[in-house]
Design an enzyme around this catalytic site. Structure first.
Site, PDB file in Angstrom:
ATOM      1  N   SER A 271       0.829  -1.198   0.000  1.00  0.00           N
ATOM      2  CA  SER A 271       0.000   0.000   0.000  1.00  0.00           C
ATOM      3  C   SER A 271       0.863   1.247   0.000  1.00  0.00           C
ATOM      4  O   SER A 271       2.027   1.217   0.409  1.00  0.00           O
ATOM      5  CB  SER A 271      -0.916   0.029   1.232  1.00  0.00           C
ATOM      6  OG  SER A 271      -1.792  -1.078   1.244  1.00  0.00           O
ATOM      7  N   SER A 309      -3.343  -4.092  -2.983  1.00  0.00           N
ATOM      8  CA  SER A 309      -2.696  -2.846  -2.591  1.00  0.00           C
ATOM      9  C   SER A 309      -3.730  -1.777  -2.249  1.00  0.00           C
ATOM     10  O   SER A 309      -4.747  -1.642  -2.925  1.00  0.00           O
ATOM     11  CB  SER A 309      -1.799  -2.350  -3.734  1.00  0.00           C
ATOM     12  OG  SER A 309      -0.952  -1.316  -3.305  1.00  0.00           O
ATOM     13  N   ASP A 311      -4.011   1.995  -2.287  1.00  0.00           N
ATOM     14  CA  ASP A 311      -3.307   3.160  -2.821  1.00  0.00           C
ATOM     15  C   ASP A 311      -4.259   4.352  -2.863  1.00  0.00           C
ATOM     16  O   ASP A 311      -5.223   4.359  -3.640  1.00  0.00           O
ATOM     17  CB  ASP A 311      -2.775   2.853  -4.231  1.00  0.00           C
ATOM     18  CG  ASP A 311      -1.960   1.565  -4.260  1.00  0.00           C
ATOM     19  OD1 ASP A 311      -1.116   1.397  -3.368  1.00  0.00           O
ATOM     20  OD2 ASP A 311      -2.190   0.736  -5.153  1.00  0.00           O
TER      21      ASP A 311
END
Length: 388
Positions: A271, A309, A311
């Protein structure tokens, strides 16, 4: 108002701050970050635009940053970072803001209200995944204690996270209100601390020790002379690329503890939290456009923002022309034309890329809960970069 409360609290937290900050790089952590240069100090120049004087998010006038680093025993490696858009009454003198999701595998608090109203009413906090709710609760306590907040019945704390569970025994949930208050009260307009500090204490990027990184860009006067500043919490993977040079050959060897069930992530899942500040007069719509371009900087470092992830980009403007004072029935806002945005797009992509690189350059080797994560070996990386 915030400054007065901050001064009182700083006195009470002085001893704790010495303990927390002073143990940010204990002997077992390896080389101190102070001995590791920022990218530009090592001769690695990213992009074409000039930086601000400190090459940091605090180059945007009024923006303050504070960290509290929590290291306890051999297993706790976490912390919290605070970003304050200005030093005034954040609840009543709100700044326009936008949040962009690159990949939504995360626990960002406060996003729906920012999406709906297009403004921030609290500082921004970054921390570890299982510390989000404790950080938010402590932020609410801190802000409700500010002068003039006695009648407030609703507050939207904005807290982002990345998972520091390899180096940090995340299930202990070691973050405490005192840590959060310390980061908020210590926030400074001169802060350019990077590496394994605050929310970056236990993070990993591309298999190397990640952390907090920051950078800025200053537009020429012909493009408005505006400043764009970026701060990142890097904890993601991919095929590491710096200034266009592929460094995947430097992939680290995993060093998990004997009892570890996994190794430090080198590629794929992970992340990144990105905070973008600017003094350009942008409303929430234009800030969303700016925030989207920050993700270009992530891609330039070799990430494809994988399935697992988280983000996120949080962008805000400090320009007085776009502030919305609470209680007013109408607001007269002066914002940039769409055609003026391209130089800002260039600036945020460059600053995001360099902030990520700074987070790697400045972080030092750390041993923690599940093993050891090495620092990016600059003695090997720099010759490759200089060769290109």
């Amino acid at each position: 108002m915030i400054e007065a409360v901050r001064a009182r609290r700083l006195a009470g937290f002085a001893a704790m701050l010495v303990l927390v900050a002073g143990t940010a790089h204990p002997p077992e952590a390896g080389v101190a970050a102070a001995e590791r240069p920022r990218a530009r100090d090592a001769g690695v120049v990213i992009g074409l635009l000039p930086t601000g004087p400190r090459n940091a998010i605090v180059d945007v006038a009024g923006v303050a940053v504070g960290h509290a680093t929590v290291i306890e025993g051999t297993g706790v490696r976490t912390g919290v970072s605070a970003i304050l858009p200005h030093g005034g009454d954040l609840y009543r003198d709100r700044v326009p803001a936008a949040i962009v999701v690159g990949n939504g595998y995360g626990k960002l608090l406060g996003g729906t209200q920012v999406e709906e109203l297009g403004e921030l009413e609290t500082p921004i906090l970054l921390t570890g995944t299982l510390g989000v709710w404790r950080a938010a609760d402590a932020l609410v306590d801190w802000q409700l204690a500010q002068p003039g907040m006695q009648e407030v019945r609703s507050l939207n704390p904005v807290v982002g996270e990345t998972n520091d569970g390899f180096l940090n025994d995340i299930r202990l949930r070691a973050l405490r209100p005192a840590h959060v208050h310390a980061a908020l009260d210590a926030a400074s307009t001169d802060n350019v601390d990077e590496g394994a500090v605050g929310a970056g204490t236990g993070t990993i990027a591309f298999g190397w020790k990640g952390g907090i990184g920051t950078s800025s860009r200053k537009l020429p006067q012909a493009a408005g002379g505006y400043t764009v500043g970026v701060l990142v919490q890097s904890n993601f993977g991919g095929r590491l690329t710096i200034a266009g040079v592929a460094l995947d050959s430097l992939r680290p060897g995993a060093s998990p503890a004997p009892e570890a069930r996994d190794a430090p992530p080198a590629t794929g899942d992970g992340s990144i939290m990105i905070v973008v500040a600017t003094d350009a007069p942008l409303d929430a719509r234009l800030l969303r456009r700016l925030a989207t371009r920050a993700l270009l900087g992530v891609g330039r470092t070799g990430s494809s923002m994988s399935n697992g992830s988280g983000d996120y980009v949080i962008a805000f403007s400090t320009a007085h022309e776009v502030r919305r004072e609470q209680g007013a029935e109408r607001h007269r806002l002066l914002v940039l034309d769409n055609g003026m945005m391209t130089p800002l797009f260039d600036a945020v992509a460059e600053a995001t890329e360099e902030a990520i690189v700074n987070s790697l350059f400045r972080a030092d080797t750390m041993r923690g809960h599940r093993g050891t994560v090495p620092a990016l070996p600059l003695e090997r990386a720099l010759p490759l970069l200089r060769g290109h």
